[in-house]
Scaffold this motif. Structure first.
Motif, mmCIF file in Angstrom:
data_model
loop_
_atom_site.group_PDB
_atom_site.id
_atom_site.type_symbol
_atom_site.label_atom_id
_atom_site.label_comp_id
_atom_site.label_asym_id
_atom_site.label_seq_id
_atom_site.Cartn_x
_atom_site.Cartn_y
_atom_site.Cartn_z
ATOM 1 N N SER A 1 0.824 -1.189 0.000
ATOM 2 C CA SER A 1 0.000 0.000 0.000
ATOM 3 C C SER A 1 0.869 1.253 0.000
ATOM 4 C CB SER A 1 -0.929 -0.028 1.216
ATOM 5 O OG SER A 1 -1.682 1.159 1.270
ATOM 6 N N ALA A 2 1.931 1.233 0.794
ATOM 7 C CA ALA A 2 2.815 2.394 0.858
ATOM 8 C C ALA A 2 3.476 2.657 -0.490
ATOM 9 C CB ALA A 2 3.865 2.196 1.937
ATOM 10 N N PHE A 3 3.908 1.602 -1.162
ATOM 11 C CA PHE A 3 4.511 1.781 -2.484
ATOM 12 C C PHE A 3 3.492 2.351 -3.468
ATOM 13 C CE2 PHE A 3 7.710 -1.722 -1.392
ATOM 14 C CZ PHE A 3 8.738 -0.821 -1.151
ATOM 15 N N ASN A 4 2.258 1.877 -3.418
ATOM 16 C CA ASN A 4 1.225 2.403 -4.311
ATOM 17 C C ASN A 4 0.945 3.871 -4.020
ATOM 18 O OD1 ASN A 4 0.706 0.226 -5.994
ATOM 19 N ND2 ASN A 4 -0.813 -0.652 -4.621
ATOM 20 N N GLN A 5 0.902 4.230 -2.756
ATOM 21 C CA GLN A 5 0.609 5.619 -2.388
ATOM 22 C C GLN A 5 1.702 6.579 -2.834
ATOM 23 O OE1 GLN A 5 -0.253 5.630 1.806
ATOM 24 N NE2 GLN A 5 -2.220 4.611 1.521
ATOM 25 N N THR A 6 2.901 6.071 -2.997
ATOM 26 C CA THR A 6 4.014 6.920 -3.440
ATOM 27 C C THR A 6 4.354 6.687 -4.914
ATOM 28 O OG1 THR A 6 5.618 5.293 -2.604
ATOM 29 C CG2 THR A 6 5.004 7.111 -1.120
ATOM 30 N N SER A 7 3.448 6.046 -5.631
ATOM 31 C CA SER A 7 3.583 5.781 -7.070
ATOM 32 C C SER A 7 4.805 4.939 -7.413
ATOM 33 C CB SER A 7 3.600 7.094 -7.872
ATOM 34 O OG SER A 7 2.406 7.804 -7.678
ATOM 35 N N ARG A 8 5.216 4.101 -6.487
ATOM 36 C CA ARG A 8 6.330 3.166 -6.741
ATOM 37 C C ARG A 8 5.721 1.809 -7.103
ATOM 38 N NH1 ARG A 8 10.212 3.663 -1.711
ATOM 39 N NH2 ARG A 8 11.201 1.950 -2.841
ATOM 40 N N PHE A 9 5.078 1.778 -8.253
ATOM 41 C CA PHE A 9 4.268 0.630 -8.645
ATOM 42 C C PHE A 9 5.087 -0.635 -8.891
ATOM 43 C CE2 PHE A 9 1.908 4.453 -10.182
ATOM 44 C CZ PHE A 9 0.975 4.455 -9.158
ATOM 45 N N ASP A 10 6.252 -0.502 -9.468
ATOM 46 C CA ASP A 10 7.091 -1.685 -9.685
ATOM 47 C C ASP A 10 7.522 -2.298 -8.353
ATOM 48 O OD1 ASP A 10 6.976 -1.643 -12.484
ATOM 49 O OD2 ASP A 10 8.657 -0.245 -12.614
ATOM 50 N N ASP A 11 7.850 -1.458 -7.386
ATOM 51 C CA ASP A 11 8.200 -1.955 -6.050
ATOM 52 C C ASP A 11 6.998 -2.633 -5.400
ATOM 53 O OD1 ASP A 11 10.865 -1.060 -6.147
ATOM 54 O OD2 ASP A 11 10.300 0.920 -5.390
ATOM 55 N N ALA A 12 5.835 -2.053 -5.596
ATOM 56 C CA ALA A 12 4.615 -2.646 -5.044
ATOM 57 C C ALA A 12 4.385 -4.032 -5.645
ATOM 58 C CB ALA A 12 3.411 -1.743 -5.316
ATOM 59 N N VAL A 13 4.522 -4.139 -6.956
ATOM 60 C CA VAL A 13 4.311 -5.422 -7.627
ATOM 61 C C VAL A 13 5.272 -6.473 -7.076
ATOM 62 C CG1 VAL A 13 4.513 -6.639 -9.838
ATOM 63 C CG2 VAL A 13 3.269 -4.472 -9.721
ATOM 64 N N ARG A 14 6.549 -6.116 -6.952
ATOM 65 C CA ARG A 14 7.525 -7.080 -6.436
ATOM 66 C C ARG A 14 7.158 -7.549 -5.025
ATOM 67 N NH1 ARG A 14 10.976 -4.061 -9.443
ATOM 68 N NH2 ARG A 14 11.470 -2.579 -7.793
ATOM 69 N N SER A 15 6.818 -6.631 -4.168
ATOM 70 C CA SER A 15 6.459 -6.989 -2.790
ATOM 71 C C SER A 15 5.181 -7.821 -2.742
ATOM 72 C CB SER A 15 6.261 -5.729 -1.949
ATOM 73 O OG SER A 15 7.467 -5.033 -1.812
ATOM 74 N N LEU A 16 4.221 -7.433 -3.542
ATOM 75 C CA LEU A 16 2.930 -8.125 -3.528
ATOM 76 C C LEU A 16 3.023 -9.514 -4.149
ATOM 77 C CD1 LEU A 16 0.825 -4.998 -4.347
ATOM 78 C CD2 LEU A 16 0.642 -6.365 -2.250
ATOM 79 N N GLN A 17 3.880 -9.685 -5.133
ATOM 80 C CA GLN A 17 4.065 -11.029 -5.699
ATOM 81 C C GLN A 17 4.524 -11.992 -4.611
ATOM 82 O OE1 GLN A 17 6.746 -10.027 -8.914
ATOM 83 N NE2 GLN A 17 5.117 -10.257 -10.442
ATOM 84 N N ARG A 18 5.428 -11.539 -3.799
ATOM 85 C CA ARG A 18 5.912 -12.378 -2.689
ATOM 86 C C ARG A 18 4.775 -12.651 -1.709
ATOM 87 N NH1 ARG A 18 8.496 -16.272 -0.491
ATOM 88 N NH2 ARG A 18 9.548 -15.839 1.455
ATOM 89 N N GLY A 19 4.023 -11.634 -1.365
ATOM 90 C CA GLY A 19 2.918 -11.810 -0.428
ATOM 91 C C GLY A 19 1.855 -12.757 -0.959
ATOM 92 N N ILE A 20 1.518 -12.626 -2.220
ATOM 93 C CA ILE A 20 0.501 -13.494 -2.820
ATOM 94 C C ILE A 20 0.995 -14.933 -2.887
ATOM 95 C CG2 ILE A 20 -0.725 -13.998 -4.978
ATOM 96 C CD1 ILE A 20 -1.059 -10.924 -5.285
ATOM 97 N N SER A 21 2.311 -15.119 -3.121
ATOM 98 C CA SER A 21 2.832 -16.491 -3.147
ATOM 99 C C SER A 21 2.731 -17.137 -1.766
ATOM 100 C CB SER A 21 4.280 -16.513 -3.639
ATOM 101 O OG SER A 21 5.168 -16.000 -2.670
ATOM 102 N N LEU A 22 2.827 -16.339 -0.719
ATOM 103 C CA LEU A 22 2.718 -16.867 0.644
ATOM 104 C C LEU A 22 1.271 -17.088 1.071
ATOM 105 C CD1 LEU A 22 5.446 -14.651 2.350
ATOM 106 C CD2 LEU A 22 5.619 -17.088 1.764
ATOM 107 N N ASN A 23 0.365 -16.229 0.585
ATOM 108 C CA ASN A 23 -1.038 -16.343 0.958
ATOM 109 C C ASN A 23 -1.915 -15.921 -0.216
ATOM 110 O OD1 ASN A 23 -3.533 -16.445 2.124
ATOM 111 N ND2 ASN A 23 -3.094 -14.996 3.773
ATOM 112 N N PRO A 24 -2.194 -16.852 -1.139
ATOM 113 C CA PRO A 24 -2.969 -16.516 -2.328
ATOM 114 C C PRO A 24 -4.403 -16.064 -2.032
ATOM 115 C CG PRO A 24 -1.992 -18.710 -2.523
ATOM 116 C CD PRO A 24 -1.724 -18.229 -1.140
ATOM 117 N N ALA A 25 -4.894 -16.338 -0.844
ATOM 118 C CA ALA A 25 -6.265 -15.965 -0.496
ATOM 119 C C ALA A 25 -6.344 -14.603 0.190
ATOM 120 C CB ALA A 25 -6.894 -17.026 0.405
#
Length: 116
Positions: A1-25
């Motif tokens: 969320s913090a990366f999205n709020q600061t328009s760091r979308f590529d950083d957000a994607v990288r972090s979220l990919q890891r999070g989704i792999s740990l908890n897809p639900a």
């Protein structure tokens, strides 16, 4: 969320990919991923993340409908975008983005009326 709020979308994607792999639900991760891809202008991928988020998020969570509406507008899917804007306004009629949502909905309706 913090990366999205600061328009760091590529950083957000990288972090979220890891999070989704740990908890897809985790609907929140899919929601934030959708926001990141809207920010990147990749609306199709945004929808691919917003749809599962919408299936598992609380129905009352209005911002999801607003983000999905923006993705649909980017895809020129105006009828679906209007529906999502209306859902947002039903769930949060006085929210911080409600004025903008009403204005966008009115503009899309006017645009659609000229296309008929």
């Amino acid at each position: 969320s913090a990366f999205n709020q600061t328009s760091r979308f590529d950083d957000a994607v990288r972090s979220l990919q890891r999070g989704i792999s740990l908890n897809p639900a985790a609907w929140q991760a899919h929601f934030e991923m959708g926001k990141a891809f809207v920010g990147k202008g990749d609306f199709t991928t945004a929808i691919r993340h917003l749809n599962p988020a919408q299936k598992i998020a609380p129905d009352a969570y209005a911002p999801l409908h607003l983000v999905k509406a923006h993705a649909l507008l980017g895809m020129r899917s105006y009828s679906d975008a209007m529906s999502e804007l209306e859902k947002y306004l039903e769930r949060d009629p006085n929210g911080k983005s409600s004025v903008q949502a009403r204005e966008t909905l009115a503009k899309v309706k006017a645009f659609m009326a000229t296309k008929k």
